[in-house]
Design a protein around this motif. Structure first.
Motif, PDB file in Angstrom:
ATOM      1  N   ALA A 216       0.813  -1.218   0.000  1.00 24.57           N
ATOM      2  CA  ALA A 216       0.000   0.000   0.000  1.00 24.57           C
ATOM      3  C   ALA A 216       0.844   1.265   0.000  1.00 24.57           C
ATOM      4  O   ALA A 216       1.979   1.286   0.466  1.00 24.57           O
ATOM      5  CB  ALA A 216      -0.937   0.022   1.209  1.00 24.57           C
ATOM      6  N   VAL A 217       0.217   2.330  -0.517  1.00 24.61           N
ATOM      7  CA  VAL A 217       0.677   3.707  -0.364  1.00 24.61           C
ATOM      8  C   VAL A 217      -0.337   4.399   0.532  1.00 24.61           C
ATOM      9  O   VAL A 217      -1.542   4.373   0.248  1.00 24.61           O
ATOM     10  CB  VAL A 217       0.781   4.433  -1.714  1.00 24.61           C
ATOM     11  N   LEU A 218       0.130   5.025   1.609  1.00 25.61           N
ATOM     12  CA  LEU A 218      -0.754   5.648   2.578  1.00 25.61           C
ATOM     13  C   LEU A 218      -0.514   7.156   2.636  1.00 25.61           C
ATOM     14  O   LEU A 218       0.574   7.631   2.332  1.00 25.61           O
ATOM     15  CB  LEU A 218      -0.533   5.049   3.969  1.00 25.61           C
ATOM     16  N   CYS A 219      -1.549   7.880   3.058  1.00 28.66           N
ATOM     17  CA  CYS A 219      -1.395   9.312   3.305  1.00 28.66           C
ATOM     18  C   CYS A 219      -2.453   9.746   4.305  1.00 28.66           C
ATOM     19  O   CYS A 219      -3.471   9.079   4.497  1.00 28.66           O
ATOM     20  CB  CYS A 219      -1.518  10.126   2.016  1.00 28.66           C
ATOM     21  N   TYR A 220      -2.201  10.882   4.959  1.00 22.15           N
ATOM     22  CA  TYR A 220      -3.190  11.465   5.864  1.00 22.15           C
ATOM     23  C   TYR A 220      -3.820  12.680   5.194  1.00 22.15           C
ATOM     24  O   TYR A 220      -3.104  13.554   4.686  1.00 22.15           O
ATOM     25  CB  TYR A 220      -2.583  11.864   7.218  1.00 22.15           C
ATOM     26  N   GLU A 221      -5.136  12.766   5.248  1.00 21.58           N
ATOM     27  CA  GLU A 221      -5.875  13.849   4.580  1.00 21.58           C
ATOM     28  C   GLU A 221      -5.789  15.147   5.372  1.00 21.58           C
ATOM     29  O   GLU A 221      -6.434  15.306   6.409  1.00 21.58           O
ATOM     30  CB  GLU A 221      -7.335  13.445   4.413  1.00 21.58           C
ATOM     31  N   VAL A 222      -5.016  16.094   4.882  1.00 19.99           N
ATOM     32  CA  VAL A 222      -4.882  17.405   5.507  1.00 19.99           C
ATOM     33  C   VAL A 222      -6.031  18.293   5.058  1.00 19.99           C
ATOM     34  O   VAL A 222      -6.412  18.305   3.881  1.00 19.99           O
ATOM     35  CB  VAL A 222      -3.533  18.042   5.140  1.00 19.99           C
ATOM     36  N   SER A 223      -6.588  19.042   6.002  1.00 16.00           N
ATOM     37  CA  SER A 223      -7.687  19.956   5.699  1.00 16.00           C
ATOM     38  C   SER A 223      -7.705  21.048   6.753  1.00 16.00           C
ATOM     39  O   SER A 223      -7.192  20.868   7.864  1.00 16.00           O
ATOM     40  CB  SER A 223      -9.022  19.194   5.708  1.00 16.00           C
ATOM     41  N   ASP A 224      -8.304  22.190   6.416  1.00 14.63           N
ATOM     42  CA  ASP A 224      -8.475  23.267   7.396  1.00 14.63           C
ATOM     43  C   ASP A 224      -9.842  23.222   8.064  1.00 14.63           C
ATOM     44  O   ASP A 224     -10.136  24.098   8.893  1.00 14.63           O
ATOM     45  CB  ASP A 224      -8.281  24.627   6.714  1.00 14.63           C
ATOM     46  N   ARG A 225     -10.649  22.226   7.755  1.00 10.33           N
ATOM     47  CA  ARG A 225     -12.010  22.213   8.296  1.00 10.33           C
ATOM     48  C   ARG A 225     -12.046  21.894   9.790  1.00 10.33           C
ATOM     49  O   ARG A 225     -13.050  22.169  10.451  1.00 10.33           O
ATOM     50  CB  ARG A 225     -12.885  21.220   7.523  1.00 10.33           C
TER      51      ARG A 225
END
Length: 448
Positions: free
Chosen positions: A153-162
């Motif tokens: 797998a390739v993983l990432c964390y969803e960055v947001s300003d909400r």
């Protein structure tokens, strides 16, 4: 593991779609060592374990190019009130669910679909994760779950300003930490199962400072971004209202899009925006089942492909198995455009050629073919063709036969992770039972 898989029909997925009858494949460690006749390989590799495919089809494992593991705990969940549009789907469901996750929920919401992926012939996944109240270490917990199954797998964390400045900061830091961890692991072992990207939600929830920081991180780590792009017109409308900008122009200006980055959906791209994306060589991932479920529209995959863009296929969390999205997408475009001749070559390219290309571009790892030097990510399918099977007609067999066929055995990185339908390292019933306990707590927080 050293292995000779014999008594199989081999689909190599090379440029000619070569099909080899009654051949064998030798696997040494994590890589494919040789392809040839059973007699020749057995003679050359005498110490290798011999695995009888019993006449089944051996082909490269499938890749899911856009997934949300954490969506597992939405199964059976009822909403407080019905959403009227996509923005309300986000607000009423996904943004409430992701804030309800703790690290145990992150783990089990990944483990359950990882099992499903392996059982359905998916050997690699590109995931996009969010858990605003459990950011730190969340990607490690997903990796821990996938490692138990053996899934790449390739993983990432969803960055947001909400969710505010602190959560944004933690999200960027989690991506930074995890990518560096994977880079260090790959220096020791280039075949390491895991890699990272920089996750971003969508333009309309990302302020200028956040885009600046994400782009700087992307440059410093030499890693692309994984972002949702014009899944719905709310992305365009709120980006214009809040930032006075076009979505694609804005993301290109900040350096978010480009040849190392993945943009999921792209449903509401106009011709000028598609031209700009083509110039940037951004990777696009189509998610037809999710798009239909959310009633957000249909991506112009034909316009994107004609411009030379690498368009792949994902599930957006609907399922770990990419095959239902393959058939759904193929039928969706024919119906919508009222043209029975559309999609045949395009969807073959998207699934069999572009998904491996996308994974190779992101990770540098050779996946998606059966030939010496490629990673041994292989599936043995219970498909015994009732008509002649050749390289010229393989896609017809896939679309109308293989897509429904059970997967007997799954091999990832040269290791047998499922043999004859059984995952020896996982007690599926026990995992599901524990997941239900964790889900009950998640739902309690969701409704609070």
């Amino acid at each position: 593991m050293n292995l000779i898989i014999h008594n199989v029909t081999v689909f190599t997925n090379d440029d000619q779609n070569t099909v080899l009858e009654n051949q064998a494949v030798a696997v040494k460690g994590a890589r494919i060592e040789a392809v040839g006749t059973p007699a020749a390989l057995k003679k050359k590799y005498k110490g290798f374990r011999q695995f009888d495919g019993e006449g089944r089809l051996l082909m490269p494992g499938l890749i899911n190019a856009h997934m949300h593991f954490y969506g597992t705990f939405a199964r059976g969940l009822s909403l407080p009130k019905p959403p009227r549009n996509f923005h309300e789907i986000l607000r009423f469901l996904w943004w409430r669910l992701d804030t309800s996750l703790d690290l145990d929920a992150v783990y089990y919401s990944a483990l359950v679909p990882a099992i499903g992926a392996v059982k359905h012939g998916v050997t690699a996944v590109i995931d996009h994760h969010a858990s605003p109240n459990a950011v730190d270490g969340s990607l490690d917990r997903i990796e821990e779950a996938l490692a138990q199954v053996g899934l790449r797998a390739v993983l990432c964390y969803e960055v947001s300003d909400r969710n505010g400045e602190e959560v944004r900061f933690r999200g960027l830091a989690e991506n930074d930490r995890y990518i560096r961890k994977c880079q260090a692991a790959k220096e020791q072992n280039p075949d390491h199962l895991f890699d990272g990207m920089i996750g971003l939600h969508a333009s309309f929830t990302l302020d200028e400072e956040t885009l600046d920081e994400a782009a700087a991180l992307s440059r410093s780590l030499d890693r692309g971004c994984h972002i949702h792009l014009l899944e719905d017109m709310v992305d365009a409308r709120l980006t214009e209202q809040k930032y006075g900008a076009d979505v694609v122009e804005r993301l290109l200006q900040y350096g978010i899009l480009g040849p190392q980055s993945i943009a999921a959906h792209g449903i509401h791209l106009d011709q000028v925006q598609m031209d700009a994306l083509a110039y940037s060589d951004t990777m696009i991932v189509h998610n037809p089942q999710s798009n239909m479920n959310n009633a957000v529209g249909r991506a112009d995959i034909f316009g994107l492909l004609k411009r030379g863009l690498p368009v792949g296929l994902g599930t957006d969390g609907m399922s770990p198995d990419v095959r239902p999205d393959l058939r759904t997408g193929y039928l969706l475009h024919k119906l919508a455009l009222r043209n029975p001749n559309l999609g045949w070559e395009e969807f073959q390219k998207i699934l069999l050629k572009n998904n491996p290309l996308i994974y190779r571009r992101v990770t540098g790892q050779p996946v998606g073919r059966i030939e010496p030097g490629y990673l041994a990510d292989l599936i043995l399918v219970d498909y015994f063709p009732p008509t002649p099977l050749t390289g010229e007609n393989f896609w017809g067999h896939f679309l109308f036969g293989i897509v429904d066929a059970p997967v007997d055995t799954t091999i990832i990185n040269g290791e047998i992770v499922m043999e004859h339908g059984q995952l020896p390292q996982v007690d599926e019933a026990a995992v599901a039972a524990e997941a239900r306990k964790v889900a009950a707590k998640v739902w309690e927080r969701f409704y609070a």
